[in-house]
Design a protein around this motif. Sequence first.
Motif, PDB file in Angstrom:
ATOM      1  N   THR A  14       0.944  -1.186  -0.059  1.00 51.94           N
ATOM      2  CA  THR A  14       0.064  -0.111   0.156  1.00 51.94           C
ATOM      3  C   THR A  14       1.025   1.342   0.057  1.00 51.94           C
ATOM      4  OG1 THR A  14      -1.808  -1.242   1.058  1.00 51.94           O
ATOM      5  CG2 THR A  14      -1.764   1.167   1.174  1.00 51.94           C
ATOM      6  N   CYS A  15       1.927   1.249   0.924  1.00 48.17           N
ATOM      7  CA  CYS A  15       2.766   2.528   0.981  1.00 48.17           C
ATOM      8  C   CYS A  15       3.495   2.669  -0.462  1.00 48.17           C
ATOM      9  CB  CYS A  15       3.725   2.315   2.031  1.00 48.17           C
ATOM     10  SG  CYS A  15       3.048   2.363   3.589  1.00 48.17           S
ATOM     11  N   ILE A  16       4.067   1.442  -1.057  1.00 43.53           N
ATOM     12  CA  ILE A  16       4.880   1.765  -2.329  1.00 43.53           C
ATOM     13  C   ILE A  16       3.955   2.220  -3.309  1.00 43.53           C
ATOM     14  CG2 ILE A  16       5.908   0.285  -4.004  1.00 43.53           C
ATOM     15  CD1 ILE A  16       6.980  -1.428  -1.851  1.00 43.53           C
ATOM     16  N   SER A  17       2.549   1.570  -3.544  1.00 45.06           N
ATOM     17  CA  SER A  17       1.719   2.026  -4.457  1.00 45.06           C
ATOM     18  C   SER A  17       1.432   3.551  -4.252  1.00 45.06           C
ATOM     19  CB  SER A  17       0.221   1.303  -4.209  1.00 45.06           C
ATOM     20  OG  SER A  17      -0.520   1.716  -5.276  1.00 45.06           O
ATOM     21  N   ALA A  18       1.193   4.078  -2.996  1.00 43.83           N
ATOM     22  CA  ALA A  18       1.049   5.403  -2.848  1.00 43.83           C
ATOM     23  C   ALA A  18       2.232   6.256  -3.436  1.00 43.83           C
ATOM     24  CB  ALA A  18       0.719   5.654  -1.291  1.00 43.83           C
ATOM     25  N   LEU A  19       3.133   5.799  -2.973  1.00 43.99           N
ATOM     26  CA  LEU A  19       4.554   6.605  -3.441  1.00 43.99           C
ATOM     27  C   LEU A  19       4.626   6.677  -5.081  1.00 43.99           C
ATOM     28  CD1 LEU A  19       7.273   7.794  -2.674  1.00 43.99           C
ATOM     29  CD2 LEU A  19       8.286   5.647  -2.662  1.00 43.99           C
ATOM     30  N   SER A  20       4.233   5.712  -5.511  1.00 44.17           N
ATOM     31  CA  SER A  20       4.330   5.520  -7.149  1.00 44.17           C
ATOM     32  C   SER A  20       3.238   6.646  -7.766  1.00 44.17           C
ATOM     33  CB  SER A  20       4.056   4.127  -7.861  1.00 44.17           C
ATOM     34  OG  SER A  20       3.034   3.463  -7.226  1.00 44.17           O
ATOM     35  N   ILE A  22       1.827   9.273  -6.241  1.00 47.20           N
ATOM     36  CA  ILE A  22       2.371  10.680  -6.105  1.00 47.20           C
ATOM     37  C   ILE A  22       3.548  11.081  -6.705  1.00 47.20           C
ATOM     38  CG2 ILE A  22       0.873  10.702  -4.058  1.00 47.20           C
ATOM     39  CD1 ILE A  22       3.698  10.599  -2.573  1.00 47.20           C
ATOM     40  N   SER A  23       4.123  10.281  -7.416  1.00 49.66           N
ATOM     41  CA  SER A  23       5.510  10.412  -7.799  1.00 49.66           C
ATOM     42  C   SER A  23       5.142  11.054  -9.361  1.00 49.66           C
ATOM     43  CB  SER A  23       6.304   9.110  -8.236  1.00 49.66           C
ATOM     44  OG  SER A  23       7.386   9.285  -9.254  1.00 49.66           O
ATOM     45  N   PRO A  24       5.920  12.162  -9.446  1.00 43.83           N
ATOM     46  CA  PRO A  24       5.791  12.786 -10.938  1.00 43.83           C
ATOM     47  C   PRO A  24       6.682  12.044 -12.134  1.00 43.83           C
ATOM     48  CG  PRO A  24       7.244  14.141  -9.627  1.00 43.83           C
ATOM     49  CD  PRO A  24       6.807  13.085  -8.989  1.00 43.83           C
ATOM     50  N   ALA A  25       7.534  11.235 -11.776  1.00 44.47           N
ATOM     51  CA  ALA A  25       8.392  10.723 -12.760  1.00 44.47           C
ATOM     52  C   ALA A  25       7.908   9.311 -13.107  1.00 44.47           C
ATOM     53  CB  ALA A  25       9.677  10.323 -11.715  1.00 44.47           C
ATOM     54  N   TRP A  26       6.732   9.498 -14.061  1.00 45.10           N
ATOM     55  CA  TRP A  26       6.259   7.919 -14.880  1.00 45.10           C
ATOM     56  C   TRP A  26       6.987   8.205 -16.187  1.00 45.10           C
ATOM     57  CZ3 TRP A  26       1.497   4.912 -13.804  1.00 45.10           C
ATOM     58  CH2 TRP A  26       1.520   4.796 -12.383  1.00 45.10           C
ATOM     59  N   PHE A  27       7.036   9.363 -16.754  1.00 43.76           N
ATOM     60  CA  PHE A  27       7.575   9.658 -18.107  1.00 43.76           C
ATOM     61  C   PHE A  27       8.201  11.082 -17.950  1.00 43.76           C
ATOM     62  CE2 PHE A  27       4.452   6.601 -19.239  1.00 43.76           C
ATOM     63  CZ  PHE A  27       5.007   5.825 -20.215  1.00 43.76           C
ATOM     64  N   GLN A  28       9.396  11.179 -18.420  1.00 43.25           N
ATOM     65  CA  GLN A  28      10.457  12.353 -18.298  1.00 43.25           C
ATOM     66  C   GLN A  28      11.241  12.620 -19.220  1.00 43.25           C
ATOM     67  OE1 GLN A  28      12.052  11.357 -14.559  1.00 43.25           O
ATOM     68  NE2 GLN A  28      13.453   9.648 -15.262  1.00 43.25           N
ATOM     69  N   THR A  29      11.750  13.874 -19.337  1.00 43.77           N
ATOM     70  CA  THR A  29      12.750  14.409 -20.251  1.00 43.77           C
ATOM     71  C   THR A  29      13.836  15.091 -19.310  1.00 43.77           C
ATOM     72  OG1 THR A  29      11.867  16.572 -20.785  1.00 43.77           O
ATOM     73  CG2 THR A  29      11.125  14.726 -22.039  1.00 43.77           C
ATOM     74  N   GLN A  30      14.712  15.607 -19.814  1.00 50.92           N
ATOM     75  CA  GLN A  30      15.671  16.401 -18.973  1.00 50.92           C
ATOM     76  C   GLN A  30      15.348  17.450 -18.335  1.00 50.92           C
ATOM     77  OE1 GLN A  30      19.176  17.289 -21.293  1.00 50.92           O
ATOM     78  NE2 GLN A  30      19.922  14.818 -21.412  1.00 50.92           N
ATOM     79  N   THR A  31      14.117  17.915 -18.820  1.00 48.72           N
ATOM     80  CA  THR A  31      13.550  19.217 -18.275  1.00 48.72           C
ATOM     81  C   THR A  31      12.101  19.294 -17.645  1.00 48.72           C
ATOM     82  OG1 THR A  31      12.915  20.107 -20.527  1.00 48.72           O
ATOM     83  CG2 THR A  31      15.086  20.989 -19.510  1.00 48.72           C
ATOM     84  N   PHE A  32      11.403  18.126 -17.923  1.00 49.80           N
ATOM     85  CA  PHE A  32      10.014  18.038 -17.656  1.00 49.80           C
ATOM     86  C   PHE A  32       9.851  16.462 -17.191  1.00 49.80           C
ATOM     87  CE2 PHE A  32       5.485  18.116 -18.274  1.00 49.80           C
ATOM     88  CZ  PHE A  32       5.372  19.362 -17.457  1.00 49.80           C
ATOM     89  N   SER A  33       8.590  16.377 -16.337  1.00 50.61           N
ATOM     90  CA  SER A  33       8.351  14.991 -15.839  1.00 50.61           C
ATOM     91  C   SER A  33       7.049  14.859 -15.616  1.00 50.61           C
ATOM     92  CB  SER A  33       9.067  14.332 -14.799  1.00 50.61           C
ATOM     93  OG  SER A  33       9.228  15.214 -13.568  1.00 50.61           O
ATOM     94  N   GLY A 151      10.183   6.733 -16.237  1.00 47.59           N
ATOM     95  CA  GLY A 151      10.849   6.993 -14.878  1.00 47.59           C
ATOM     96  C   GLY A 151      10.524   6.035 -13.633  1.00 47.59           C
ATOM     97  N   TRP A 152      11.382   6.150 -12.817  1.00 51.11           N
ATOM     98  CA  TRP A 152      11.306   5.179 -11.631  1.00 51.11           C
ATOM     99  C   TRP A 152       9.743   5.055 -11.045  1.00 51.11           C
ATOM    100  CZ3 TRP A 152       9.256   6.621  -6.896  1.00 51.11           C
ATOM    101  CH2 TRP A 152       9.091   7.991  -6.561  1.00 51.11           C
ATOM    102  N   GLY A 153       8.858   6.228 -11.116  1.00 51.09           N
ATOM    103  CA  GLY A 153       7.657   6.009 -10.437  1.00 51.09           C
ATOM    104  C   GLY A 153       6.619   4.891 -11.268  1.00 51.09           C
ATOM    105  N   TYR A 154       6.785   4.739 -12.630  1.00 52.14           N
ATOM    106  CA  TYR A 154       6.224   3.907 -13.350  1.00 52.14           C
ATOM    107  C   TYR A 154       6.856   2.592 -13.188  1.00 52.14           C
ATOM    108  CZ  TYR A 154       3.597   2.257 -17.655  1.00 52.14           C
ATOM    109  OH  TYR A 154       2.711   1.567 -18.445  1.00 52.14           O
TER     110      TYR A 154
END
Length: 202
Positions: A14-20, A22-33, A151-154
């Motif tokens: 449950t905690c890992i799922s919540a962390l992923s 709220i993470s903004p790093a599902w898809f990312q570039t060098q200047t945006f995620s 990214g690491w969130g996905y």
Amino acid sequence: MVSSVWAALGLSLTCISALSLISPAWFQTQTFSFGVLTYCSLPQGNSWNQSCVTFRSLEDIPDFAWKVSAVMLLGGWLLLAFNAILLLSWAMAPKGLCPSRVSGPMPGVQAAAATATIAGLLVFPVSLASPFAKAVCEGSSAYHGGRCQPGWGYVTAIFNAILASLLPVISWPRVTMTSIQGMTIFFSSDTERIILVPEMNK
């Protein structure tokens, strides 16, 4: 003891799922995620000075497939949280009240949570075809990230979904059968009882 382990696993998922989520790093570039609920922009070469925005409602999410994925992933997380609460109460309840304490009270809830999460993970890359993602990823389309990289969130959400789908399988009640001196003995790891059944002569 075993029920406490299942409760700890349920809370961890449950905690890992919540962390992923709220993470903004599902898809990312060098200047945006961007992730399911949040997107961030960061200056070139200065990852500490990023600015992030959270979608406050489904209307703010820029694509229909994105909205569907968010509902599925949030639903999967709510089911995981509900299952974790059940497992925790199951582990802390007096043993006399809960004789069957091995696999938890409702493995179907865990299976439903895993199904909803996997469905949400499969739908989310469709949103790469949205105007929002195309502006960020430059040339992205459904299931094709363009300049964006996962990214690491996905990746964390994928591993969490795999673990959540495996737990109901390994926690399902297992019954073994042994034959001793004309009697068939059933050992149930879920009920912790032994049942003697006479063998029928052929």
